[in-house]
Design an enzyme around this catalytic site. Structure first.
Site, mmCIF file in Angstrom:
data_model
loop_
_atom_site.group_PDB
_atom_site.id
_atom_site.type_symbol
_atom_site.label_atom_id
_atom_site.label_comp_id
_atom_site.label_asym_id
_atom_site.label_seq_id
_atom_site.Cartn_x
_atom_site.Cartn_y
_atom_site.Cartn_z
ATOM 1 N N LYS A 121 0.824 -1.213 0.000
ATOM 2 C CA LYS A 121 0.000 0.000 0.000
ATOM 3 C C LYS A 121 0.852 1.254 0.000
ATOM 4 O O LYS A 121 0.434 2.280 -0.537
ATOM 5 C CB LYS A 121 -0.983 -0.026 1.176
ATOM 6 C CG LYS A 121 -2.063 -1.076 0.980
ATOM 7 C CD LYS A 121 -3.355 -0.766 1.685
ATOM 8 C CE LYS A 121 -4.426 -1.740 1.213
ATOM 9 N NZ LYS A 121 -5.655 -1.678 1.961
ATOM 10 N N LYS A 203 -3.234 -10.212 -6.276
ATOM 11 C CA LYS A 203 -4.549 -10.380 -5.645
ATOM 12 C C LYS A 203 -5.572 -9.425 -6.267
ATOM 13 O O LYS A 203 -5.242 -8.288 -6.595
ATOM 14 C CB LYS A 203 -4.370 -10.054 -4.155
ATOM 15 C CG LYS A 203 -5.611 -10.062 -3.339
ATOM 16 C CD LYS A 203 -5.308 -9.613 -1.911
ATOM 17 C CE LYS A 203 -5.501 -8.129 -1.743
ATOM 18 N NZ LYS A 203 -6.277 -7.731 -0.557
ATOM 19 N N LYS A 206 -10.301 -4.381 -4.322
ATOM 20 C CA LYS A 206 -11.381 -3.432 -4.626
ATOM 21 C C LYS A 206 -10.846 -2.057 -4.991
ATOM 22 O O LYS A 206 -11.538 -1.264 -5.607
ATOM 23 C CB LYS A 206 -12.391 -3.376 -3.481
ATOM 24 C CG LYS A 206 -11.847 -3.011 -2.121
ATOM 25 C CD LYS A 206 -12.975 -2.885 -1.120
ATOM 26 C CE LYS A 206 -12.890 -3.860 0.026
ATOM 27 N NZ LYS A 206 -11.714 -3.719 0.893
HETATM 28 N N1 AQP Z 1 -8.548 -11.278 -3.783
HETATM 29 C C1 AQP Z 1 -8.908 -11.826 -2.642
HETATM 30 N N2 AQP Z 1 -8.957 -13.168 -2.518
HETATM 31 C C2 AQP Z 1 -9.336 -13.738 -1.354
HETATM 32 N N3 AQP Z 1 -9.665 -13.041 -0.256
HETATM 33 C C3 AQP Z 1 -9.620 -11.700 -0.335
HETATM 34 N N4 AQP Z 1 -9.894 -10.731 0.553
HETATM 35 C C4 AQP Z 1 -9.703 -9.523 -0.024
HETATM 36 N N5 AQP Z 1 -9.307 -9.682 -1.301
HETATM 37 C C5 AQP Z 1 -9.239 -11.024 -1.514
HETATM 38 C C6 AQP Z 1 -10.334 -10.973 1.915
HETATM 39 O O1 AQP Z 1 -11.458 -10.142 2.163
HETATM 40 C C7 AQP Z 1 -11.449 -9.778 3.538
HETATM 41 C C8 AQP Z 1 -11.647 -8.316 3.668
HETATM 42 O O2 AQP Z 1 -10.562 -7.619 3.107
HETATM 43 P P1 AQP Z 1 -10.380 -6.090 3.431
HETATM 44 O O3 AQP Z 1 -11.407 -5.315 2.752
HETATM 45 O O4 AQP Z 1 -10.372 -5.883 4.899
HETATM 46 O O5 AQP Z 1 -8.966 -5.714 2.939
HETATM 47 P P2 AQP Z 1 -8.076 -6.210 1.807
HETATM 48 O O6 AQP Z 1 -7.630 -7.594 2.074
HETATM 49 O O7 AQP Z 1 -7.010 -5.190 1.645
HETATM 50 O O8 AQP Z 1 -9.078 -6.213 0.571
HETATM 51 P P3 AQP Z 1 -8.956 -5.446 -0.773
HETATM 52 O O9 AQP Z 1 -10.159 -5.782 -1.589
HETATM 53 O O10 AQP Z 1 -7.626 -5.698 -1.401
HETATM 54 O O11 AQP Z 1 -9.072 -3.944 -0.301
HETATM 55 P P4 AQP Z 1 -8.178 -2.711 -0.655
HETATM 56 O O12 AQP Z 1 -8.110 -2.669 -2.150
HETATM 57 O O13 AQP Z 1 -8.896 -1.538 -0.070
HETATM 58 O O14 AQP Z 1 -6.856 -2.956 -0.022
HETATM 59 C C9 AQP Z 1 -10.143 -10.255 4.135
HETATM 60 O O15 AQP Z 1 -10.365 -11.431 4.864
HETATM 61 C C10 AQP Z 1 -9.299 -10.525 2.931
HETATM 62 O O16 AQP Z 1 -8.345 -11.541 3.167
#
Ligand code: AQP
Length: 338
Positions: A121, A203, A206
């Site tokens: 990040k 990965k 969002k």
């Molecule tokens: N691509 C993924 N595959 C499997 N699990 C995923 N998770 C997120 N992306 C994937 C799981 O979703 C839960 C919530 O995630 P989060 O919103 O708290 O943060 P994150 O992991 O940082 O998700 P994003 O979508 O990548 O958000 P941004 O883009 O804002 O950083 C967690 O259990 C995560 O493992």
């Protein structure tokens, strides 16, 4: 939902930092629902919307507010039942910030520097490498430890944060005696890492700026099918799970999650067929899997008053549970009682 001290506790959450993707659904929320339905008799369930984590990256205030409520509706549309699980918003429970600060003081700079998410990040947000982004894992430890959670269902990317939570809890317990339950991560075999459709070694996120890279939970069927048709694969033509075939492996994993088929079954189903047929099938399975969630979500969002009322009530319930741990911690570290 009644919280019982006799039961084990399961807790998890998503940050409302963007529109949720099928990665959030398949890696996390889908498993929360299965756990809730299978172990309701023996476990307490707490599912939180992590808005405090979301501000480690700049958010548009009105959008953050909107998405926070939408995320609660998504949890419910996916099958989280407010009679069985406590749904609440992180910033509604001040104890998260309070314990977060205490745990900051028991988390080492070196440990935080090793966190992959911080490195990723920081690279993405070079203009805003703030202290919150760095200390995010200590706040996440507070989220979990406040409720004495035994199990935390997460996707693979969050496993490292559960490990640091365990280290922080063990460190604290060693100094002050048994205070925190040591949590375990919970992951299923499939869906733990759903990858970007455009860069299948990365990965799916969002916050990805490329709209073709991720499938959002509220994408329309046509868009979903189009995104899968454009998914990056390889020059081979055979649908099989193998090293080096990241794009196809990712699509197989998504297809398996939505259909329940094993990789062997998928390979047999697409024997002699090309990638085009396979991509179309994945897109359709995904769109069909999301359709009932999308319909239920629309129904829930039509009554925002109900959702807001529930969140107000649940903020008190969660605060009550959290206050028990916080008081214990404050007493142990030497804060003067009020
Ligand atoms: N691509 C993924 N595959 C499997 N699990 C995923 N998770 C997120 N992306 C994937 C799981 O979703 C839960 C919530 O995630 P989060 O919103 O708290 O943060 P994150 O992991 O940082 O998700 P994003 O979508 O990548 O958000 P941004 O883009 O804002 O950083 C967690 O259990 C995560 O493992």
């Amino acid at each position: 939902m009644e919280f019982s001290k006799e039961k084990k506790t399961i807790l998890s959450g998503v940050q409302p930092s963007g529109n949720l993707t099928i990665g959030n659904y398949l890696g996390a929320i889908r498993n929360w629902v299965a756990l809730q339905n299978d172990s309701f008799e023996t476990h307490n369930f707490l599912y939180c919307v992590m808005d405090m984590h979301a501000i480690t990256v700049r958010q548009v205030p009105a959008e953050l507010r909107r998405r926070t409520l939408e995320t609660v509706a998504i949890y419910m549309a996916c099958g989280i039942d407010p009679e069985k699980s406590l749904l609440f918003v992180q910033s509604h429970v001040p104890a998260h910030a309070q314990l977060g600060w205490v745990l900051d003081c028991y988390t080492m700079f070196g440990e935080l520097s090793r966190m992959t998410q911080f490195k990723d990040k920081s690279a993405k947000n070079a203009q805003n490498i703030n202290a919150g982004l760095f200390t995010y894992p200590a706040l996440m430890a507070a989220d979990i430890l406040l409720y004495q959670a035994d199990l935390v269902p997460v996707g693979l990317d969050q496993k490292q944060h559960i490990e640091i939570t365990r280290d922080i809890a063990e460190r604290f317990n060693q100094i002050y005696g048994n205070t925190f339950v040591i949590p375990e991560p919970y992951m299923t075999k499939t869906g733990t890492k759903i990858c970007s459709l455009q860069e299948p070694t990365k990965k799916m996120s969002k916050s990805d700026e490329n709209p073709n890279a991720c499938v959002l939970m509220f994408d329309k069927k046509d868009d979903i099918v189009r995104k899968f048709k454009r998914a990056v694969t390889d020059s081979d033509t055979c649908v099989r799970y193998a090293e080096g075939k990241d794009g196809i492996n990712n699509l197989m994993s998504i297809y398996s999650c939505f259909t329940g088929k094993t990789y062997e079954e998928i390979e047999r189903e697409f024997e002699g067929k090309g990638y085009g047929d396979f991509k179309l099938a994945v897109g359709e399975a995904c769109a069909d899997g999301l359709a009932p969630i999308q319909a239920e979500y629309a129904r829930l969002m039509a009554d925002k008053g109900y959702l807001e009322g529930m969140l107000r009530e649940n903020a008190d319930k969660a605060s009550y549970i959290a206050s028990k741990t916080l008081s214990k911690v404050y007493r142990k570290i030497g804060f003067l009682a009020k």
